[in-house]
Design an enzyme around this catalytic site. Structure first.
Site, PDB file in Angstrom:
ATOM      1  N   GLU A   1      -1.455  -4.396  13.937  1.00 38.84           N
ATOM      2  CA  GLU A   1      -0.370  -5.235  14.445  1.00 38.84           C
ATOM      3  C   GLU A   1      -0.779  -5.931  15.752  1.00 38.84           C
ATOM      4  O   GLU A   1      -0.428  -7.090  15.984  1.00 38.84           O
ATOM      5  CB  GLU A   1       0.890  -4.392  14.661  1.00 38.84           C
ATOM      6  CG  GLU A   1       2.115  -5.194  15.033  1.00 38.84           C
ATOM      7  CD  GLU A   1       3.366  -4.327  15.053  1.00 38.84           C
ATOM      8  OE1 GLU A   1       4.031  -4.207  14.004  1.00 38.84           O
ATOM      9  OE2 GLU A   1       3.663  -3.744  16.117  1.00 38.84           O
TER      10      GLU A   1
ATOM     11  N   ASP B   1       4.865  -3.802   4.264  1.00 39.81           N
ATOM     12  CA  ASP B   1       4.937  -2.350   4.387  1.00 39.81           C
ATOM     13  C   ASP B   1       5.762  -1.796   3.227  1.00 39.81           C
ATOM     14  O   ASP B   1       6.679  -2.470   2.737  1.00 39.81           O
ATOM     15  CB  ASP B   1       5.657  -1.958   5.691  1.00 39.81           C
ATOM     16  CG  ASP B   1       4.698  -1.659   6.838  1.00 39.81           C
ATOM     17  OD1 ASP B   1       3.546  -2.101   6.783  1.00 39.81           O
ATOM     18  OD2 ASP B   1       5.130  -0.980   7.796  1.00 39.81           O
ATOM     19  N   VAL B   2       5.482  -0.562   2.825  1.00 41.16           N
ATOM     20  CA  VAL B   2       6.203   0.028   1.697  1.00 41.16           C
ATOM     21  C   VAL B   2       7.429   0.833   2.142  1.00 41.16           C
ATOM     22  O   VAL B   2       8.344   1.070   1.346  1.00 41.16           O
ATOM     23  CB  VAL B   2       5.262   0.907   0.840  1.00 41.16           C
ATOM     24  CG1 VAL B   2       4.916   2.238   1.554  1.00 41.16           C
ATOM     25  CG2 VAL B   2       5.857   1.175  -0.535  1.00 41.16           C
ATOM     26  N   ASP B   3       7.463   1.237   3.409  1.00 45.91           N
ATOM     27  CA  ASP B   3       8.574   2.093   3.875  1.00 45.91           C
ATOM     28  C   ASP B   3       9.771   1.225   4.274  1.00 45.91           C
ATOM     29  O   ASP B   3      10.310   1.333   5.369  1.00 45.91           O
ATOM     30  CB  ASP B   3       8.123   2.973   5.051  1.00 45.91           C
ATOM     31  CG  ASP B   3       7.606   2.174   6.228  1.00 45.91           C
ATOM     32  OD1 ASP B   3       7.102   1.050   6.027  1.00 45.91           O
ATOM     33  OD2 ASP B   3       7.710   2.661   7.376  1.00 45.91           O
TER      34      ASP B   3
ATOM     35  N   THR C   1       4.724  -5.360  23.282  1.00 47.58           N
ATOM     36  CA  THR C   1       3.721  -4.289  23.233  1.00 47.58           C
ATOM     37  C   THR C   1       2.385  -4.801  22.694  1.00 47.58           C
ATOM     38  O   THR C   1       1.774  -4.202  21.816  1.00 47.58           O
ATOM     39  CB  THR C   1       4.227  -3.093  22.395  1.00 47.58           C
ATOM     40  OG1 THR C   1       4.623  -3.574  21.104  1.00 47.58           O
ATOM     41  CG2 THR C   1       5.407  -2.435  23.049  1.00 47.58           C
TER      42      THR C   1
ATOM     43  N   PHE D   1       0.851  -1.189   0.000  1.00 46.89           N
ATOM     44  CA  PHE D   1       0.000   0.000   0.000  1.00 46.89           C
ATOM     45  C   PHE D   1       0.886   1.237   0.000  1.00 46.89           C
ATOM     46  O   PHE D   1       1.860   1.300   0.745  1.00 46.89           O
ATOM     47  CB  PHE D   1      -0.911   0.025   1.239  1.00 46.89           C
ATOM     48  CG  PHE D   1      -1.999  -1.007   1.181  1.00 46.89           C
ATOM     49  CD1 PHE D   1      -1.714  -2.342   1.439  1.00 46.89           C
ATOM     50  CD2 PHE D   1      -3.296  -0.650   0.855  1.00 46.89           C
ATOM     51  CE1 PHE D   1      -2.708  -3.312   1.359  1.00 46.89           C
ATOM     52  CE2 PHE D   1      -4.306  -1.615   0.779  1.00 46.89           C
ATOM     53  CZ  PHE D   1      -4.012  -2.943   1.030  1.00 46.89           C
ATOM     54  N   ALA D   2       0.517   2.207  -0.837  1.00 45.60           N
ATOM     55  CA  ALA D   2       1.250   3.477  -0.856  1.00 45.60           C
ATOM     56  C   ALA D   2       0.243   4.600  -1.043  1.00 45.60           C
ATOM     57  O   ALA D   2      -0.098   4.968  -2.168  1.00 45.60           O
ATOM     58  CB  ALA D   2       2.300   3.484  -1.958  1.00 45.60           C
TER      59      ALA D   2
ATOM     60  N   HIS E   1       9.261  -9.472  15.217  1.00 43.44           N
ATOM     61  CA  HIS E   1       9.535  -8.034  15.226  1.00 43.44           C
ATOM     62  C   HIS E   1      10.989  -7.745  15.621  1.00 43.44           C
ATOM     63  O   HIS E   1      11.490  -8.312  16.587  1.00 43.44           O
ATOM     64  CB  HIS E   1       8.581  -7.355  16.218  1.00 43.44           C
ATOM     65  CG  HIS E   1       8.474  -5.881  16.051  1.00 43.44           C
ATOM     66  ND1 HIS E   1       9.497  -5.021  16.371  1.00 43.44           N
ATOM     67  CD2 HIS E   1       7.454  -5.109  15.594  1.00 43.44           C
ATOM     68  CE1 HIS E   1       9.111  -3.772  16.126  1.00 43.44           C
ATOM     69  NE2 HIS E   1       7.873  -3.798  15.650  1.00 43.44           N
TER      70      HIS E   1
ATOM     71  N   TYR F   1       3.288   8.334   0.985  1.00 46.44           N
ATOM     72  CA  TYR F   1       4.063   7.088   1.018  1.00 46.44           C
ATOM     73  C   TYR F   1       4.441   6.587  -0.380  1.00 46.44           C
ATOM     74  O   TYR F   1       5.215   5.646  -0.499  1.00 46.44           O
ATOM     75  CB  TYR F   1       3.318   5.997   1.792  1.00 46.44           C
ATOM     76  CG  TYR F   1       3.479   6.100   3.304  1.00 46.44           C
ATOM     77  CD1 TYR F   1       3.047   7.230   3.984  1.00 46.44           C
ATOM     78  CD2 TYR F   1       4.061   5.076   4.041  1.00 46.44           C
ATOM     79  CE1 TYR F   1       3.186   7.332   5.363  1.00 46.44           C
ATOM     80  CE2 TYR F   1       4.209   5.166   5.416  1.00 46.44           C
ATOM     81  CZ  TYR F   1       3.765   6.300   6.071  1.00 46.44           C
ATOM     82  OH  TYR F   1       3.910   6.381   7.431  1.00 46.44           O
TER      83      TYR F   1
HETATM   84  C1  2GW Z   1      -0.531   7.438   7.694  1.00 42.57           C
HETATM   85  C2  2GW Z   1      -0.585   7.999   8.976  1.00 42.57           C
HETATM   86  C3  2GW Z   1       0.050   7.387  10.036  1.00 42.57           C
HETATM   87  C4  2GW Z   1       0.738   6.206   9.817  1.00 42.57           C
HETATM   88  C5  2GW Z   1       0.801   5.656   8.525  1.00 42.57           C
HETATM   89  C6  2GW Z   1       0.164   6.278   7.469  1.00 42.57           C
HETATM   90  C7  2GW Z   1       0.229   5.696   6.124  1.00 42.57           C
HETATM   91  C8  2GW Z   1       0.484   4.321   5.954  1.00 42.57           C
HETATM   92  C9  2GW Z   1       0.065   6.493   4.943  1.00 42.57           C
HETATM   93  O1  2GW Z   1      -0.158   7.733   4.985  1.00 42.57           O
HETATM   94  N1  2GW Z   1       0.156   5.884   3.701  1.00 42.57           N
HETATM   95  C10 2GW Z   1       0.392   4.552   3.578  1.00 42.57           C
HETATM   96  O2  2GW Z   1       0.502   4.041   2.452  1.00 42.57           O
HETATM   97  N2  2GW Z   1       0.536   3.762   4.702  1.00 42.57           N
HETATM   98  C11 2GW Z   1       0.734   2.308   4.528  1.00 42.57           C
HETATM   99  O3  2GW Z   1       0.603   1.638   5.772  1.00 42.57           O
HETATM  100  C12 2GW Z   1       2.148   2.001   4.018  1.00 42.57           C
HETATM  101  O4  2GW Z   1       2.114   0.803   3.249  1.00 42.57           O
HETATM  102  C13 2GW Z   1       2.901   1.771   5.303  1.00 42.57           C
HETATM  103  O5  2GW Z   1       4.108   1.050   5.131  1.00 42.57           O
HETATM  104  C14 2GW Z   1       1.857   1.030   6.125  1.00 42.57           C
HETATM  105  C15 2GW Z   1       2.062   1.087   7.659  1.00 42.57           C
HETATM  106  O6  2GW Z   1       2.316   2.414   8.069  1.00 42.57           O
HETATM  107  P1  2GW Z   1       3.768   2.796   8.610  1.00 42.57           P
HETATM  108  O7  2GW Z   1       4.784   2.123   7.742  1.00 42.57           O
HETATM  109  O8  2GW Z   1       3.886   4.278   8.739  1.00 42.57           O
HETATM  110  O9  2GW Z   1       3.740   2.199  10.049  1.00 42.57           O
HETATM  111  P2  2GW Z   1       5.023   1.690  10.919  1.00 42.57           P
HETATM  112  O10 2GW Z   1       6.241   1.593  10.078  1.00 42.57           O
HETATM  113  O11 2GW Z   1       5.084   2.514  12.144  1.00 42.57           O
HETATM  114  O12 2GW Z   1       4.516   0.294  11.225  1.00 42.57           O
HETATM  115  C16 2GW Z   1       4.046  -0.640  12.141  1.00 42.57           C
HETATM  116  O13 2GW Z   1       2.832  -0.342  12.796  1.00 42.57           O
HETATM  117  C17 2GW Z   1       1.692  -0.166  11.951  1.00 42.57           C
HETATM  118  C18 2GW Z   1       0.483   0.003  12.817  1.00 42.57           C
HETATM  119  O14 2GW Z   1       0.575   1.168  13.556  1.00 42.57           O
HETATM  120  C19 2GW Z   1       1.458  -1.343  11.024  1.00 42.57           C
HETATM  121  O15 2GW Z   1       1.096  -2.502  11.763  1.00 42.57           O
HETATM  122  C20 2GW Z   1       2.720  -1.624  10.266  1.00 42.57           C
HETATM  123  O16 2GW Z   1       2.524  -2.770   9.449  1.00 42.57           O
HETATM  124  C21 2GW Z   1       3.862  -1.862  11.255  1.00 42.57           C
HETATM  125  O17 2GW Z   1       5.066  -2.085  10.527  1.00 42.57           O
HETATM  126 MN    MN Z   2       6.336   0.735   8.125  1.00 37.67          MN
END
Ligand code: 2GW
Ligand code: MN
Length: 296
Positions: A246, A154-156, A188, A64-65, A176, A69
């Site tokens: 998560e 995740d895409v990041d 957590t 997802f992007a 994790h 993102y």
């Molecule tokens: C928007 C606001 C706040 C957080 C994320 C987003 C967002 C996420 C966005 O604006 N656009 C988007 O494409 N995403 C998608 O969701 C994207 O694929 C991203 O990799 C994924 C998860 O968000 P991310 O990568 O910012 O979260 P992390 O790296 O802090 O990830 C962990 O916790 C998340 C739940 O809070 C998820 O479980 C994630 O899979 C975990 O790695």
């Molecule tokens: Mn992420």
């Protein structure tokens, strides 16, 4: 759909003798319910590629992007093309609200990128929960005749080393990178009994990341459906789990034990972080400025 191996090595197919005695001693390579935990040094890539080649598999991979993102897509896709199931059939399903921002990335033989437009979602809650629902529908409505396994990533993040068929299994979780050496009461998990994701302090096996999970279509469909339903119950009760989907994923894995676990090599914290047990970083979060990429 999976065929029995009926594996016949061709004459002259030489690989290292597997040992009944010697293995890595610094990490566990099997859980207490006898699921393998995949670390560098626990498998023979040449042999396992040979075995799986005969099965003609397709691995669906969702990413997802949304919003800003899309900036992660270029590195994600280019690095995946270097390291992710090279030589096997991969169909990426990319969900984005900005299809025009998807970069041109040359796909390897047998690799295809399918872009799907989705409505913009601003609240991260909608994105994180919306993912489960979109995955559930994709598997049910489209993938049955299209793929054998699915991974949701995740895409990041970026690939730095091999991620291949050693990762395939019925239900696959990734440990994790922050909690692989922590006691369960420090995980957590969601700790409020009012949430469907609740896990008491004396329970739990591992802490799994939400950034990568997968398995067979049937098992991942059940996972996404269950998490989506549990999140909806939480919404009705005005509660949201600490780490969103998560937290629900961890609850699911507690009651539905993964058949294979991937070590934190498969989702590391950051390429520069070091731990003695990590011999190869395969996939790793990239540093991101949350204030810059996330919607307000
Ligand atoms: C928007 C606001 C706040 C957080 C994320 C987003 C967002 C996420 C966005 O604006 N656009 C988007 O494409 N995403 C998608 O969701 C994207 O694929 C991203 O990799 C994924 C998860 O968000 P991310 O990568 O910012 O979260 P992390 O790296 O802090 O990830 C962990 O916790 C998340 C739940 O809070 C998820 O479980 C994630 O899979 C975990 O790695
Ligand atoms: Mn992420």
């Amino acid at each position: 759909k999976l065929k029995n191996f009926g594996l016949r090595s061709p004459v002259g197919f030489v690989y290292n003798q597997p040992s009944a005695l010697v293995s890595r001693t610094d990490v566990a390579s099997v859980t207490s319910w006898l699921a393998p935990i995949i670390w560098e040094g626990t498998f023979d890539a040449t042999l396992i590629d040979f075995i799986y080649k005969q099965q003609n598999l397709t691995i669906a991979t969702t990413v997802f992007a949304l919003g800003k993102y899309t900036r992660f897509l270029k590195d994600f896709l280019e690095s995946a093309e270097q390291h992710y199931f090279v030589g096997f059939r991969v169909h990426y399903y990319l969900f984005t609200d900005h299809p025009e921002e998807v970069p041109e990335v040359k796909m390897g033989e047998n690799h295809r990128l399918i872009v799907r437009k989705v409505p913009s979602m601003n609240r991260w809650q909608d994105i994180s929960m919306g993912r489960m629902e979109i995955l559930e529908k994709l598997i049910k409505n489209e993938l049955a005749s299209e793929a054998d396994y699915i991974f949701c990533l995740d895409v990041d993040a970026k690939f730095y080393g091999r991620w291949g068929v050693e990762s395939l299994g019925r239900l696959v979780g990734v440990i994790h990178p922050w909690y692989f050496d922590a006691p369960r009461d420090k995980f957590t998990y969601e700790r409020r009994p009012e949430s469907q994701a609740y896990i008491p302090v004396e329970e739990g096996d591992y802490y799994f990341t939400g950034a990568a999970f997968g398995g067979s279509l049937e098992d991942v469909h059940h996972l996404t459906k269950t998490c989506r339903e549990q999140m909806n119950i939480d919404i009705a009760n005005s509660i949201e789990a600490l780490w969103h989907e998560e937290s629900h994923l961890n609850k699911y894995f507690l009651h539905n034990k993964p058949s294979k676990l991937l070590s934190p090599e498969y989702l590391w914290r950051d390429i520069n972080a070091w731990a003695a047990q990590i011999k190869v970083v395969r996939f790793s979060h990239v540093a991101k400025n949350n204030a810059e990429v996330r919607p307000n």
